[in-house]
Design an enzyme around this catalytic site. Sequence first.
Site, short mmCIF file in Angstrom:
data_model
loop_
_atom_site.label_atom_id
_atom_site.label_comp_id
_atom_site.label_asym_id
_atom_site.label_seq_id
_atom_site.Cartn_x
_atom_site.Cartn_y
_atom_site.Cartn_z
N ASP A 6 0.83 -1.12 -0.05
CA ASP A 6 0.17 -0.03 -0.09
C ASP A 6 0.74 1.30 0.13
O ASP A 6 1.84 1.28 1.01
CB ASP A 6 -0.89 -0.17 1.20
N GLU A 21 -1.89 5.78 -8.60
CA GLU A 21 -2.82 7.00 -7.96
C GLU A 21 -2.57 8.24 -8.95
O GLU A 21 -1.67 8.69 -9.14
CB GLU A 21 -2.60 7.25 -6.48
N HIS A 32 -7.48 9.98 4.28
CA HIS A 32 -7.04 9.27 5.15
C HIS A 32 -7.46 9.46 6.62
O HIS A 32 -7.48 10.76 6.97
CB HIS A 32 -5.59 8.77 5.09
N GLY A 75 -8.78 5.90 1.82
CA GLY A 75 -9.76 6.78 2.88
C GLY A 75 -11.19 6.54 3.02
O GLY A 75 -11.88 7.39 3.21
N THR A 109 -9.51 -0.18 3.91
CA THR A 109 -9.78 0.23 5.39
C THR A 109 -8.58 -0.15 6.00
O THR A 109 -8.14 -1.23 6.16
CB THR A 109 -11.04 -0.83 5.72
N THR A 167 -8.41 2.53 9.04
CA THR A 167 -9.02 3.45 10.42
C THR A 167 -9.72 2.50 11.25
O THR A 167 -9.79 2.58 12.39
CB THR A 167 -9.20 4.74 9.74
P1 13P Z 1 -8.80 4.99 6.12
O1 13P Z 1 -7.89 5.67 6.90
O2 13P Z 1 -9.99 5.72 5.76
O3 13P Z 1 -8.94 3.52 6.76
O4 13P Z 1 -8.11 4.65 4.58
C1 13P Z 1 -7.08 3.52 4.71
C2 13P Z 1 -6.36 3.62 3.23
O5 13P Z 1 -6.71 4.25 2.24
C3 13P Z 1 -5.04 2.74 3.08
O6 13P Z 1 -4.67 2.91 1.80
O1 G3H Z 2 -2.91 4.64 3.73
C1 G3H Z 2 -2.69 4.83 4.90
C2 G3H Z 2 -2.87 3.64 5.54
O2 G3H Z 2 -3.59 4.04 6.58
C3 G3H Z 2 -1.42 3.20 6.20
O3 G3H Z 2 -1.15 4.16 7.41
O4 G3H Z 2 1.46 4.62 6.88
O5 G3H Z 2 0.46 4.78 9.27
O6 G3H Z 2 0.56 2.55 8.24
P1 G3H Z 2 0.60 4.09 7.98
ZN ZN Z 3 -4.55 4.90 1.17
#
Ligand code: 13P
Ligand code: G3H
Ligand code: ZN
Length: 296
Positions: free
Chosen positions: A82, A134, A178, A209, A247, A249
């Site tokens: 990710d 992206e 996010h 997000g 997802t 958060t």
């Molecule tokens: P959230 O913060 O809404 O869960 O989004 C997570 C995300 O986009 C990880 O790439």
């Molecule tokens: O896209 C963002 C994700 O919520 C990952 O967050 O970089 O704190 O692991 P992080």
């Molecule tokens: Zn993301």
Amino acid sequence: MPLVPAKEVIEWAEGEGVAVAAFNFNNYEFLDAICRAAADLKVPVILATSEGGIRYMGIEVIRPMAEALVERYGITAALHLDHGKSFETVLKAIRYGYTSVMIDASDRPYGENVAITKKVVEVAKPLGITVEAELGVLAGVEDEVSAEKSIYTDPEEARAFVEETGVDMLAVAVGTSHGAYKFKGEPRIDVPRIRRIRELTGIPLVLHGASGVYRDYAEKLGMEDARGVPDDILKEAIRAGIRKVNTDTDLRMAFKVGVLEALREYSGIDPRKYLGRGREEVYRMAVRRLKVISLL
Ligand code: 13P
Ligand code: G3H
Ligand code: ZN
């Protein structure tokens, strides 16, 4: 069942007219809970780690742990990088067995984003690894009014980007951000924009997000001002062409609620007592999210 390229599970979603959930994990408890939830609902899932998650766990343990849990629960899953920010990070993920990678150069000028994404596609595609890129910048709703054009993904630009790069799926900026504080007022997602980008690119779109930031959990954590994407709006976005929903958060909030509740009742030192409760809450939240994202 071995880990599969994300493309395979996204194709399943295309066929069903639904989306696949991509969940971030940073430890065993989250991963176990996510895999169990996917097994119980009989849907495929994307297991994702950020660069921070990789630093926290150590990249060499990630694929073996994911593979073992995918095997334990008999699910179909992809292992996804990710927000990979550099070509080197992407190469490392590929070397360590990821079946899907995101190259996120959305903060760079368009030409640079195209160039690095193209480079990743050239390396990953022949290996059967799925590539997500992206275009556009995810930002809060307070930025939207003054800079809508420059931050939201432009459909025509998206068409050109997909043609130039040959990317498998595209993350779009359509109003989400996010974290737990996505909207100041009413939640707004630009669904017509999703539909238009989908028409022009013809490829699966990704919503980052996307957490729901549910009231019941927010209140337990004293996060009353937190705002997420309501389930009905997320479903509309999926019907418009979103095929992968990220997802992180929601699972973080669920885990913390579980751990806090356990620690209120338990004064001992056995970590399994409170991490186990955290895991249980992550499982319940993953089930909740999977139902929404799979339009069940
Ligand atoms: P959230 O913060 O809404 O869960 O989004 C997570 C995300 O986009 C990880 O790439
Ligand atoms: O896209 C963002 C994700 O919520 C990952 O967050 O970089 O704190 O692991 P992080
Ligand atoms: Zn993301």
